[in-house]
Write a protein that holds these residues in place. Structure first.
Motif, PDB file in Angstrom:
ATOM      1  N   SER B  22       0.780  -1.323  -0.154  1.00 61.40           N
ATOM      2  CA  SER B  22       0.066  -0.056  -0.100  1.00 61.40           C
ATOM      3  C   SER B  22       0.609   1.234   0.106  1.00 61.40           C
ATOM      4  N   CYS B  23       0.197   2.097  -0.490  1.00 63.15           N
ATOM      5  CA  CYS B  23       0.967   3.648  -0.623  1.00 63.15           C
ATOM      6  C   CYS B  23      -0.046   4.784  -0.511  1.00 63.15           C
ATOM      7  N   SER B  24       0.482   5.429   0.228  1.00 64.68           N
ATOM      8  CA  SER B  24      -0.629   6.780   0.537  1.00 64.68           C
ATOM      9  C   SER B  24       0.554   7.917   0.102  1.00 64.68           C
ATOM     10  N   PRO B  25      -0.133   8.649  -1.071  1.00 62.72           N
ATOM     11  CA  PRO B  25       0.653   9.921  -1.683  1.00 62.72           C
ATOM     12  C   PRO B  25       0.638  11.047  -0.511  1.00 62.72           C
ATOM     13  N   ILE B  26       1.340  12.040  -0.897  1.00 60.45           N
ATOM     14  CA  ILE B  26       1.360  13.271  -0.126  1.00 60.45           C
ATOM     15  C   ILE B  26       0.092  13.870  -0.410  1.00 60.45           C
ATOM     16  N   SER B  27      -0.605  14.396   0.677  1.00 65.62           N
ATOM     17  CA  SER B  27      -1.628  15.137   0.713  1.00 65.62           C
ATOM     18  C   SER B  27      -1.898  16.087  -0.692  1.00 65.62           C
ATOM     19  N   GLY B  28      -2.893  15.874  -1.581  1.00 65.46           N
ATOM     20  CA  GLY B  28      -3.219  16.539  -2.627  1.00 65.46           C
ATOM     21  C   GLY B  28      -2.411  16.281  -3.787  1.00 65.46           C
ATOM     22  N   HIS B  29      -1.473  15.304  -3.722  1.00 64.77           N
ATOM     23  CA  HIS B  29      -1.058  14.648  -4.758  1.00 64.77           C
ATOM     24  C   HIS B  29      -1.722  13.807  -5.540  1.00 64.77           C
ATOM     25  N   ARG B  30      -1.965  13.730  -7.017  1.00 65.35           N
ATOM     26  CA  ARG B  30      -2.807  12.887  -7.715  1.00 65.35           C
ATOM     27  C   ARG B  30      -2.305  11.621  -8.390  1.00 65.35           C
ATOM     28  N   SER B  31      -1.037  11.773  -8.561  1.00 61.93           N
ATOM     29  CA  SER B  31      -0.339  10.987  -9.536  1.00 61.93           C
ATOM     30  C   SER B  31       0.590   9.871  -8.321  1.00 61.93           C
ATOM     31  N   VAL B  32       0.484   8.805  -8.761  1.00 68.24           N
ATOM     32  CA  VAL B  32       1.285   7.664  -7.868  1.00 68.24           C
ATOM     33  C   VAL B  32       2.089   6.828  -8.882  1.00 68.24           C
ATOM     34  N   SER B  33       3.334   6.417  -8.616  1.00 71.24           N
ATOM     35  CA  SER B  33       4.161   5.600  -9.567  1.00 71.24           C
ATOM     36  C   SER B  33       4.914   4.581  -8.691  1.00 71.24           C
ATOM     37  N   TRP B  34       4.840   3.382  -9.183  1.00 70.22           N
ATOM     38  CA  TRP B  34       5.690   2.352  -8.341  1.00 70.22           C
ATOM     39  C   TRP B  34       6.841   1.911  -9.070  1.00 70.22           C
ATOM     40  N   TYR B  89      10.371  -2.204  -2.984  1.00 67.02           N
ATOM     41  CA  TYR B  89       9.361  -1.673  -3.788  1.00 67.02           C
ATOM     42  C   TYR B  89       9.168  -0.185  -3.389  1.00 67.02           C
ATOM     43  N   LEU B  90       9.221   0.649  -4.250  1.00 71.84           N
ATOM     44  CA  LEU B  90       9.098   2.165  -3.788  1.00 71.84           C
ATOM     45  C   LEU B  90       7.791   2.655  -4.708  1.00 71.84           C
ATOM     46  N   CYS B  91       7.308   3.552  -3.771  1.00 72.33           N
ATOM     47  CA  CYS B  91       6.190   4.352  -4.360  1.00 72.33           C
ATOM     48  C   CYS B  91       6.525   5.848  -4.521  1.00 72.33           C
ATOM     49  N   ALA B  92       6.204   6.486  -5.454  1.00 75.29           N
ATOM     50  CA  ALA B  92       6.431   7.960  -5.619  1.00 75.29           C
ATOM     51  C   ALA B  92       5.021   8.813  -6.075  1.00 75.29           C
ATOM     52  N   SER B  93       5.017   9.999  -5.345  1.00 75.23           N
ATOM     53  CA  SER B  93       3.834  10.635  -5.872  1.00 75.23           C
ATOM     54  C   SER B  93       4.234  11.970  -6.179  1.00 75.23           C
ATOM     55  N   SER B  94       3.622  12.759  -6.973  1.00 72.52           N
ATOM     56  CA  SER B  94       3.391  13.908  -7.787  1.00 72.52           C
ATOM     57  C   SER B  94       2.524  14.648  -7.797  1.00 72.52           C
ATOM     58  N   LEU B  95       2.480  15.898  -7.952  1.00 75.46           N
ATOM     59  CA  LEU B  95       1.074  16.667  -7.829  1.00 75.46           C
ATOM     60  C   LEU B  95       0.387  16.690  -9.050  1.00 75.46           C
ATOM     61  N   ARG B  96       0.876  16.337 -10.075  1.00 79.66           N
ATOM     62  CA  ARG B  96       0.023  16.295 -11.258  1.00 79.66           C
ATOM     63  C   ARG B  96       0.711  15.204 -12.338  1.00 79.66           C
ATOM     64  N   LEU B  97      -0.001  14.827 -13.305  1.00 81.38           N
ATOM     65  CA  LEU B  97       0.433  14.185 -14.367  1.00 81.38           C
ATOM     66  C   LEU B  97       1.408  14.694 -15.337  1.00 81.38           C
ATOM     67  N   ALA B  98       2.442  14.024 -15.909  1.00 74.79           N
ATOM     68  CA  ALA B  98       3.382  14.685 -16.734  1.00 74.79           C
ATOM     69  C   ALA B  98       2.554  15.271 -17.793  1.00 74.79           C
TER      70      ALA B  98
END
Lengths: 113, 118
Positions: B22-34, B89-98
Motif C-alpha cells: 500500500s502507498c499513501s501519497p502526499i496530501s493533494g498529490h494525484r499521481s502515484v508511480s511504483w 518496492y518504492l512508491c512515488a507521488s507527484s502533484l500532477r501528471l506529466a
C-alpha cells in the motif's frame, strides 16, 4: 528507448572536496530531469528538478546543470561532507504523452572524514 | 505535511503466495508511480496511476498489478510470487501528471517496502 548512464559507478573523496557527478541520456526529447540521493535500504530523497527549458538549478551546496543537446546533466556538490555519502541517482522523464521515467544506474559516493 | 507512506515496511513471503503493498501519497498529490529496485536491475518502473486510471506500465509480467482509489491511495499486488520478486518496492507521488499545464512533476518517494520471497 531512453537509456540513462551514470559514471563513475563509485567515487571516494576526502571531506571538503568539490565534486561532479555525471548523468548521460540517449534521447534528448525530455520533459525534465530529477536528481535524487538514496541512503542504504531507504527510499529516495529528491534533491533537484530541472525542467527541459532550464539550464540549471541550485539548492544550497548543490548545483545541477542540464545540456539537452549533448544528453548530459551534472550534479555539482561543493565542500563535500561525510553526510553527503550516499548513492546519487538521476531520473529522466521523456516528453510527449504519458512517458515513463527512466533511472540511471547511480553513483555511490563516499566522503572520507 | 506528511510525506509518502508505504505499508508494510517489511514482508516475508514464500513462493506461490501473493502480496499487496500500500502507498499513501502526499496530501493533494494525484499521481502515484511504483518502482522495483534490485541490486542487479536497479530501479525499474512498474506503473503510474492518475485519477484511478493506469496511465503507463513498465515491462513486467501480468502477475504485477495495481490500482488507485478515489483518495489517490494506491495498492500494488503481486500474485504467484517468485524468488526473483525479492526487492525493495518504492512508491512515488507527484502533484500532477506529466504534460499537464504548469506541472513540474517532481516525484517524492516513500521509504519503500522490502519484500523477501523464500
Amino acid at each position: 528507448k531512453q537509456e540513462v548512464t551514470q559514471i563513475p559507478a563509485a567515487l571516494s573523496v576526502p571531506e571538503g572536496e568539490n565534486l561532479v557527478l555525471n548523468c548521460s541520456f540517449t534521447d534528448s526529447a525530455i520533459y525534465n530531469l530529477q536528481w535524487f540521493r538514496q541512503d542504504p535500504g531507504k527510499g529516495l530523497t529528491s534533491l533537484l528538478l530541472i525542467q527541459s527549458s532550464q539550464r540549471e538549478q541550485t539548492s544550497g551546496r548543490l548545483n545541477a546543470s542540464l545540456d539537452k543537446s549533448s544528453g548530459r546533466s551534472t550534479l555539482y556538490i561543493a565542500a563535500s561532507q561525510p553526510g553527503d555519502s550516499a548513492t546519487y541517482l538521476c531520473a529522466v522523464r521523456p516528453s510527449g504523452g504519458y512517458q515513463k521515467v527512466t533511472f540511471g544506474t547511480g553513483t555511490k559516493l563516499q566522503v572520507i572524514p | 505535511k506528511a510525506g509518502v507512506t508505504q505499508t508494510p515496511r517489511y514482508l516475508i513471503k514464500t513462493r506461490g503466495q501473493q502480496v499487496t503493498l500500500s502507498c499513501s501519497p502526499i496530501s493533494g498529490h494525484r499521481s502515484v508511480s511504483w518502482y522495483q529496485q534490485t541490486p542487479g536491475q536497479g530501479l525499474q518502473f512498474l506503473f503510474e496511476y492518475f485519477s484511478e486510471t493506469q496511465r503507463n506500465k513498465g515491462n513486467f509480467p501480468g502477475r504485477f498489478s495495481g490500482r488507485q482509489f478515489s483518495n489517490s491511495r494506491s495498492e500494488m499486488n503481486v500474485s504467484t510470487l517468485e524468488l526473483g520478486d525479492s526487492a525493495l518496492y518504492l512508491c512515488a507521488s507527484s502533484l500532477r501528471l506529466a504534460g499537464e499545464w504548469g506541472s513540474y512533476n517532481e516525484q517524492f518517494f516513500g521509504p519503500g517496502t522490502r519484500l523477501t520471497v523464500l
